[in-house]
Design a protein around this motif. Structure first.
Motif, PDB file in Angstrom:
ATOM      1  N   PHE A 337       0.858  -1.185   0.000  1.00  0.00           N
ATOM      2  CA  PHE A 337       0.000   0.000   0.000  1.00  0.00           C
ATOM      3  C   PHE A 337       0.894   1.234   0.000  1.00  0.00           C
ATOM      4  O   PHE A 337       1.694   1.427   0.916  1.00  0.00           O
ATOM      5  CB  PHE A 337      -0.909  -0.006   1.233  1.00  0.00           C
ATOM      6  N   ASP A 338       0.752   2.071  -1.045  1.00  0.00           N
ATOM      7  CA  ASP A 338       1.616   3.249  -1.164  1.00  0.00           C
ATOM      8  C   ASP A 338       0.918   4.542  -0.781  1.00  0.00           C
ATOM      9  O   ASP A 338       1.433   5.633  -1.009  1.00  0.00           O
ATOM     10  CB  ASP A 338       2.165   3.362  -2.589  1.00  0.00           C
ATOM     11  N   GLY A 339      -0.265   4.422  -0.168  1.00  0.00           N
ATOM     12  CA  GLY A 339      -1.021   5.604   0.208  1.00  0.00           C
ATOM     13  C   GLY A 339      -2.148   5.894  -0.755  1.00  0.00           C
ATOM     14  O   GLY A 339      -3.138   6.515  -0.382  1.00  0.00           O
ATOM     15  N   ASN A 340      -1.990   5.460  -2.002  1.00  0.00           N
ATOM     16  CA  ASN A 340      -3.018   5.694  -3.016  1.00  0.00           C
ATOM     17  C   ASN A 340      -3.759   4.418  -3.405  1.00  0.00           C
ATOM     18  O   ASN A 340      -4.976   4.420  -3.551  1.00  0.00           O
ATOM     19  CB  ASN A 340      -2.398   6.313  -4.271  1.00  0.00           C
ATOM     20  N   PRO A 454       6.161  -5.394   2.650  1.00  0.00           N
ATOM     21  CA  PRO A 454       6.444  -3.978   2.410  1.00  0.00           C
ATOM     22  C   PRO A 454       5.690  -3.085   3.392  1.00  0.00           C
ATOM     23  O   PRO A 454       4.578  -3.412   3.811  1.00  0.00           O
ATOM     24  CB  PRO A 454       5.945  -3.765   0.972  1.00  0.00           C
ATOM     25  N   LYS A 455       6.297  -1.995   3.744  1.00  0.00           N
ATOM     26  CA  LYS A 455       5.676  -1.075   4.707  1.00  0.00           C
ATOM     27  C   LYS A 455       4.515  -0.336   4.048  1.00  0.00           C
ATOM     28  O   LYS A 455       4.601   0.117   2.921  1.00  0.00           O
ATOM     29  CB  LYS A 455       6.710  -0.075   5.198  1.00  0.00           C
ATOM     30  N   ALA A 456       3.415  -0.234   4.778  1.00  0.00           N
ATOM     31  CA  ALA A 456       2.273   0.540   4.307  1.00  0.00           C
ATOM     32  C   ALA A 456       2.563   2.022   4.516  1.00  0.00           C
ATOM     33  O   ALA A 456       2.877   2.455   5.626  1.00  0.00           O
ATOM     34  CB  ALA A 456       1.014   0.120   5.048  1.00  0.00           C
ATOM     35  N   GLU A 457       2.440   2.819   3.449  1.00  0.00           N
ATOM     36  CA  GLU A 457       2.786   4.238   3.495  1.00  0.00           C
ATOM     37  C   GLU A 457       1.538   5.110   3.621  1.00  0.00           C
ATOM     38  O   GLU A 457       0.460   4.762   3.107  1.00  0.00           O
ATOM     39  CB  GLU A 457       3.552   4.622   2.220  1.00  0.00           C
ATOM     40  N   ASN A 510      -5.674   6.462   0.965  1.00  0.00           N
ATOM     41  CA  ASN A 510      -5.756   6.962   2.340  1.00  0.00           C
ATOM     42  C   ASN A 510      -6.921   7.925   2.546  1.00  0.00           C
ATOM     43  O   ASN A 510      -7.569   7.916   3.604  1.00  0.00           O
ATOM     44  CB  ASN A 510      -4.428   7.615   2.756  1.00  0.00           C
ATOM     45  N   TYR A 511      -7.228   8.755   1.529  1.00  0.00           N
ATOM     46  CA  TYR A 511      -8.340   9.703   1.676  1.00  0.00           C
ATOM     47  C   TYR A 511      -9.667   8.958   1.797  1.00  0.00           C
ATOM     48  O   TYR A 511     -10.495   9.270   2.662  1.00  0.00           O
ATOM     49  CB  TYR A 511      -8.389  10.645   0.476  1.00  0.00           C
ATOM     50  N   ALA A 532      -9.503  -1.283   4.164  1.00  0.00           N
ATOM     51  CA  ALA A 532      -9.491  -0.813   5.552  1.00  0.00           C
ATOM     52  C   ALA A 532      -9.055  -1.918   6.505  1.00  0.00           C
ATOM     53  O   ALA A 532      -8.206  -1.712   7.385  1.00  0.00           O
ATOM     54  CB  ALA A 532     -10.877  -0.296   5.936  1.00  0.00           C
ATOM     55  N   MET A 533      -9.616  -3.128   6.347  1.00  0.00           N
ATOM     56  CA  MET A 533      -9.252  -4.209   7.259  1.00  0.00           C
ATOM     57  C   MET A 533      -7.786  -4.610   7.100  1.00  0.00           C
ATOM     58  O   MET A 533      -7.099  -4.883   8.087  1.00  0.00           O
ATOM     59  CB  MET A 533     -10.141  -5.434   7.015  1.00  0.00           C
ATOM     60  N   ALA A 534      -7.276  -4.645   5.842  1.00  0.00           N
ATOM     61  CA  ALA A 534      -5.874  -5.021   5.630  1.00  0.00           C
ATOM     62  C   ALA A 534      -4.942  -4.029   6.305  1.00  0.00           C
ATOM     63  O   ALA A 534      -3.937  -4.416   6.914  1.00  0.00           O
ATOM     64  CB  ALA A 534      -5.585  -5.101   4.132  1.00  0.00           C
ATOM     65  N   LEU A 535      -5.284  -2.712   6.244  1.00  0.00           N
ATOM     66  CA  LEU A 535      -4.446  -1.711   6.891  1.00  0.00           C
ATOM     67  C   LEU A 535      -4.557  -1.800   8.409  1.00  0.00           C
ATOM     68  O   LEU A 535      -3.560  -1.640   9.126  1.00  0.00           O
ATOM     69  CB  LEU A 535      -4.855  -0.315   6.415  1.00  0.00           C
ATOM     70  N   MET A 536      -5.763  -2.065   8.918  1.00  0.00           N
ATOM     71  CA  MET A 536      -5.939  -2.189  10.354  1.00  0.00           C
ATOM     72  C   MET A 536      -5.177  -3.413  10.885  1.00  0.00           C
ATOM     73  O   MET A 536      -4.544  -3.355  11.952  1.00  0.00           O
ATOM     74  CB  MET A 536      -7.426  -2.304  10.689  1.00  0.00           C
ATOM     75  N   ALA A 537      -5.226  -4.514  10.145  1.00  0.00           N
ATOM     76  CA  ALA A 537      -4.487  -5.706  10.558  1.00  0.00           C
ATOM     77  C   ALA A 537      -2.992  -5.444  10.546  1.00  0.00           C
ATOM     78  O   ALA A 537      -2.258  -5.854  11.461  1.00  0.00           O
ATOM     79  CB  ALA A 537      -4.834  -6.871   9.634  1.00  0.00           C
ATOM     80  N   ARG A 538      -2.542  -4.719   9.518  1.00  0.00           N
ATOM     81  CA  ARG A 538      -1.104  -4.432   9.417  1.00  0.00           C
ATOM     82  C   ARG A 538      -0.648  -3.568  10.599  1.00  0.00           C
ATOM     83  O   ARG A 538       0.477  -3.729  11.097  1.00  0.00           O
ATOM     84  CB  ARG A 538      -0.834  -3.717   8.080  1.00  0.00           C
TER      85      ARG A 538
END
Length: 827
Positions: A337-340, A454-457, A510-511, A532-538
Motif C-alpha cells: 500500500f503506497d497511500g493511493n 512492504p511497509k504501508a505508506e 488513504n483519503y 481498511a481491514m488489511a491496513l488495520m491488521a497491518r
C-alpha cells in the motif's frame, strides 16, 4: 658440419645449384660419396603384402567398450535434469535416444569416408529434424513427416528450450518442446565424448574428461538445488572415470583386484564422508534469473474493481465447469500500500506477491485439501492481465498450446498473470487442490505468522486508533482478525455508488479510507472494506494482503453453493460482474493465508433515517492493547510510480519485454550455446598441436629435430586429407602435385632431412633453427593453398600428432636397413 655437398638431383626436376638451410650448395657433380649418386635417396622399406584400405577398417572391441562408457557418463551427467522435468520417464525419452545417436555418429568417425562432413550432416538432421519430430509431434503430418512449422519451431526451441527450463519452476513437464534442451545436451556431448573415446590412442581419453565435466556443470546449473541423487551419481561417475582412464592408459592390473577394491572402497568412503561434513550448496542459474515480467508495472487490480460492477454487473464474465461448489476464484493478490492504491510489490523485493514465474504443465504446491479439475472459459467483458484461478494449481493446460507461452504463475499467492490479456473464448483447464478452510474456533486459537512485508505508506491515523480499539486486547492473531472483520461487517453499510444507490465513491487510498472510518458515514463496498481491514491488521502486526476475485454470491452477498448448477455429470458456475469482490487474507501459524470477508451484507443498504456514523474508537477501548507479535520487518518501499495504466502501461510493458528478451537472448547465446563447447574443443586441439610441434622442434638431438621438421610437413599433408607414402622425395612430389604448389622447396627440405638422418655428420643448432624457419614458412604455403573449410579441418586434425615420433623412428630404421642392403649390393 661437413661441407660435403648433398645432391638433390631428381629425375622429375633436374634442379641443380640450390642453396639449402645447412649452407651447402647442391650441384649435379659427385664427390664419390653416396650422396652424389641419384641412387643415394633412401627408400622406405615396403613388404610385398597389400595394405588394408582405410575404409575397410573396423572398430575394435575396446573402442566399443569406450564408447559405451562415454554414453553412460553422458547420461549420468544429464541426470541432473530429471527432477527439472519431473519424471524420469520423460527425461529418458529424450536423453537416451539422443545419447545413442550422438555415440553412433562419433563411431562413424572411425571410418575415414564418414568423417567430419558426414558426421556434421548426421548431427544436423538429428538436431533439427529428428528432435523436433519427436517433441513437437503435434506439428507433423501423421506424427511422422515434419512440416515447415516443425522445422521452424525446432530451430527456435533449440535455444528457446534452455530459456524455458531456466525460467520455469520445476517440474516443467514436457510441454512447449522443452525436452529439446536435454536432447541437445545429450546429443552433442555424447558426440564430443565419443570422438575421443573411440580413438586408438588411449591418451585421448584425457581430453574426453573435458566434455564430461562441461556436461556435468551445465546440467547442474540448469538443474535444481537438490539434484537427482547427486552424491550417488557423482561417486559413480568418478569411479567410472578412474577405471576407464586406467584401462585406456593400460594401467589397470586386474590381477591385483583385491587391493584395488580396497583402495576404491576407501576412496568412496572418504569422498562421501567429506561431502557429508561440508555444507552442500549448489549454484542454480534459475535462482539468479531475472524474469522478463515485472508485476509492479501493471495497474493496481483493485482500482478496476468498480468498473466490472458498473459495466457488467449482470453479464456473465467467466464460466467454470466442475469447480467445487462455493469455491472462490482469485484474480490478483496485493500486499503493498503506497497511500493511493494496493498493488503488487516490486519484483526486486523479497515478497510473495511479486514471485510470478513461467511454469510448465506441472506445478509444485504444498496445499492440503480436496483435489479438483476445472475448465475455465472467459466470456465477453473480461479482458485483463489477471488470469482467473481457483485453489492451488497443480497443472494448467490451454486448449491452444501457443497460449501457454504467455502464462506466469505465483505459487505463494495462487494467482496468475496473462500478459497477452484474456479475451472471449480463452479456455484452459486447471488441476489443483482446494485448501482446507479452518473453523472459526481453530482460527481464534492461532497466532499470527511472522513474515516480512512492504511497509504501508501514508496510512490515516484513524486506522491504527480504530484497530487498537477493536482488537488491541486480543492475545491471538486469529482472534484479532476475526474481531476486525466482524466489527466492520457489523458497523458498516453497503453501497456500490451506482445510479440509485446511496453515494459511495470509488477508490481505496488513504483519503477514501479516512472517509470510511472517520467520516460521517461508514458506507462502501468490498473495495473499501478490504483495504481498511488489511491496513488495520497491518497496524496490529498481522501480516495481511488484499485479494481480488470472484465469489459465488447470493442476494445478500454471502458465498452460496446454490450458484453451482448441475448439468448431467458436469457442474457449471457462472460468474457475473457483480461477483467481482475483494477480501482480506491474514497469515496464521499452521494454516497459512486465511480468508476474511469484512464487507457488510449487500442487503444492508444505508437509509437517511439511520445512524451511519462509524464507531468511535474512544468508546471501544476496554483495556490497554497487548502486542500480538513482534513488529513486522518493513522492507524499503520500492521506488517508482504506484500504477501504470492505459496506453502507457502497454508501451512500458512492451519496451520492458523486449529489453528483457534481448538480455536473456544474449545470455543464452553466450552461456548456453553448445557452440561454446565446440569452440573450447577447437581451441584445445589447436593448443595440443602447437605444444606437440614446439616439442618436436625443441627436444631430441639435432638430427632428430631436423627429421621431425619434415615429419611435421608430412603430418600436415595427411591432416589435409592427402595420401602420401614412400621416401621423403616421393612425399614431396606427391604433396606438390596434390596441393598444386612448387616442388623445389619441398624436395630441398626433404633432402636436408635425409642428409641429417643418414649422413652421420653433425648438424649444428644454427642450421636446425634455420631449417625449422623454412619448415614453418612451407607449412604456411601449404595451408594457404587449401580451401577455407579444408584448411580448418587440417588445423584441427590430430592425425600423426602423437604418432610422429614412433612413425619417424620406424621409417628411419627401415630406411637404414634398406640403405645398408643397397650399399652392400653396390659394393
Amino acid at each position: 658440419m661437413s661441407t660435403t655437398g648433398l645432391s638433390t638431383h631428381n629425375t622429375n626436376t633436374g634442379d641443380t645449384g640450390r642453396t639449402t638451410g645447412f649452407g651447402n650448395t647442391f650441384t649435379g657433380t659427385g664427390t664419390g660419396s653416396w650422396a652424389d649418386s641419384t641412387h643415394s635417396v633412401i627408400w622406405m622399406s615396403r613388404d610385398g603384402k597389400s595394405q588394408a584400405l582405410p575404409y575397410l577398417r573396423r572398430p575394435r572391441a575396446s573402442q566399443y567398450a569406450s564408447l559405451l562408457v562415454a554414453a553412460l557418463l553422458t547420461l549420468a551427467a544429464a541426470s541432473n535434469l530429471i527432477d527439472v522435468y519431473g519424471s524420469a520417464t520423460s527425461w529418458a525419452l529424450a536423453a537416451i535416444p539422443a545419447t545413442i545417436i550422438g555415440s553412433l555418429v562419433a563411431l562413424a568417425g572411425t571410418v575415414p569416408a564418414l568423417r567430419l562432413w558426414w558426421q556434421m550432416l548426421f548431427m544436423a538432421v538429428a538436431q533439427l529434424v529428428v528432435g523436433p519430430v519427436l517433441f513437437l509431434n503435434d506439428t507433423t503430418i501423421a506424427h511422422i513427416v515434419p512440416t515447415l512449422r516443425t522445422l521452424t519451431q525446432g530451430w527456435m526451441n533449440m535455444l528457446g528450450s534452455f530459456k524455458f527450463i531456466l525460467s520455469v519452476e520445476p517440474p516443467t513437464g514436457t510441454a512447449d518442446g522443452c525436452l529439446l534442451a536435454v536432447w541437445t545436451i545429450c546429443l552433442w556431448f555424447a558426440l564430443l565424448t565419443g570422438i575421443f573415446a573411440v580413438t586408438e590412442d588411449g591418451r585421448f581419453t584425457m581430453i574426453a574428461i573435458i566434455p564430461v565435466t562441461a556436461n556435468l556443470a551445465i546440467c547442474a546449473l540448469l538443474g535444481s538445488s537438490s539434484g537427482y541423487y547427486r552424491m550417488f551419481v557423482g561417486t559413480i561417475m568418478a569411479l567410472i572415470l578412474v577405471i576407464w582412464i586406467s584401462a585406456r592408459w593400460k594401467l589397470l592390473e586386474l590381477g591385483r583386484w583385491l587391493s584395488s577394491v580396497v583402495i576404491v572402497v576407501l576412496s568412496v568412503a572418504l569422498a562421501i564422508g567429506g561431502c557429508l561434513v561440508i555444507d552442500q550448496d549448489r549454484t542454480i542459474l534459475r535462482d539468479h534469473y531475472d524474469p522478463p515480467l515485472s508485476p509492479y508495472n501493471y495497474t493496481s487490480p483493485l482500482s478496476g474493481m468498480r468498473s466490472y460492477i458498473t459495466n457488467s454487473k449482470d453479464d456473465v464474465l467467466l464460466t467454470v465447469e466442475n469447480l467445487p461448489a462455493g469455491s472462490s476464484v482469485r484474480l490478483a493478490v496485493m500486499d503493498r500500500f503506497d497511500g493511493n492504491v494496493w498493488n503488487l510489490s516490486d519484483s526486486t523485493m523479497s515478497s510473495d506477491s511479486s514471485n510470478y514465474r513461467r511454469v510448465g504443465t506441472s506445478i509444485t504446491n504444498n496445499a492440503e485439501g480436496k483435489k479438483f479439475t476445472a475448465t475455465f472459459t472467459v466470456d465477453k467483458g473480461l479482458s485483463d492481465y489477471w488470469l482467473p484461478m481457483a485453489g492451488a494449481a497443480s497443472s494448467v493446460t490451454f486448449d491452444n498450446s501457443e497460449n501457454s507461452d504467455s502464462f506466469y504463475y505465483n505459487s505463494d499467492t495462487m494467482s496468475a498473470i496473462y500478459p497477452s490479456r484474456t479475451s472471449e473464448g480463452l479456455t484452459y483447464t486447471e488441476t489443483g487442490i482446494m485448501p482446507t478452510v479452518p473453523t472459526d474456533k481453530q482460527i481464534a486459537k492461532t497466532d499470527a505468522a511472522a513474515i516480512s512485508q512492504p511497509k504501508a505508506e501514508d496510512v490515516p491515523d484513524c486506522v491504527d486508533k480504530l484497530a487498537t480499539a477493536i482488537a488491541g486486547g486480543q492475545s491471538k492473531g486469529g482472534e484479532a482478525a476475526q474481531a476486525l472483520a466482524e466489527k466492520l461487517k457489523e458497523s458498516g453499510w453497503f453501497s456500490h455508488g451506482l445510479s440509485g444507490d446511496y453515494p459511495s465513491t470509488a477508490g481505496h487510498g488513504n483519503y477514501r479510507i479516512d472517509q470510511l472510518l472517520a467520516g460521517t458515514a461508514m458506507v462502501g463496498d468490498s473495495e473499501q472494506y478490504a483495504s481498511a481491514m488489511a491496513l488495520m491488521a497491518r497496524s496490529l502486526g498481522l501480516p495481511s494482503r488484499v485479494v481480488l476475485g470472484f465469489l459465488p454470491k447470493d442476494d445478500e452477498g454471502e458465498i452460496s453453493e446454490s450458484r453451482t448448477e448441475e448439468q448431467g455429470t458436469t457442474t457449471i458456475t457462472k460468474f457475473t460482474g457483480n461477483d467481482v469482490t475483494a477480501w482480506v487474507e491474514i497469515k496464521l501459524d499452521c494454516y497459512g493465508w486465511v480468508a476474511f470477508y469484512p464487507t457488510p451484507k449487500e442487503t444492508k443498504v444505508p437509509d437517511e433515517n439511520q445512524n451511519l456514523t462509524p464507531p468511535n474508537p474512544q468508546t471501544l477501548v476496554r483495556q490497554p492493547p497487548v502486542p500480538l507479535t513482534d513488529p513486522l520487518r518493513d522492507d524499503t518501499q520500492a521506488k517508482g510510480k504506484s500504477s501504470i495504466g492505459g496506453s502507457m502501461a502497454d508501451e512500458t510493458s512492451a519496451n520492458l519485454f523486449w529489453q528483457h528478451f534481448g538480455r536473456i537472448a544474449r545470455k543464452v547465446a553466450i552461456y548456453g550455446s553448445p557452440l561454446w563447447t565446440l569452440l573450447i574443443i577447437c581451441g584445445l586441439l589447436l593448443a595440443i598441436k602447437a605444444i606437440a610441434l614446439a616439442r618436436s622442434r625443441k627436444h631430441g638431438s639435432t638430427q632428430q629435430r631436423v627429421a621431425a621438421g619434415w615429419q611435421s610437413v608430412a603430418a600436415l599433408a595427411r591432416q589435409s586429407g592427402l595420401d602420401i607414402r614412400g621416401t621423403r622425395s616421393e612425399q614431396a612430389v606427391s604433396i606438390a602435385n596434390q596441393m598444386d604448389i612448387s616442388r623445389e622447396t619441398l624436395l630441398a627440405l626433404g633432402a636436408q632431412a635425409d642428409y641429417a638422418a643418414f649422413s652421420g655428420n653433425f648438424v649444428n643448432e644454427e642450421h636446425v633453427q634455420q631449417y625449422w624457419r623454412d619448415i614453418a614458412q612451407e607449412r604456411k604455403y601449404m595451408l594457404k593453398s587449401l580451401p577455407t573449410l579444408r584448411r580448418w579441418r587440417a588445423k584441427l586434425s590430430l592425425a600423426d600428432v602423437f604418432h610422429c615420433r614412433s612413425n619417424r623412428s620406424r621409417r628411419n630404421n627401415g630406411s637404414d636397413r634398406k640403405h645398408n642392403r643397397k650399399k652392400g649390393r653396390d659394393s
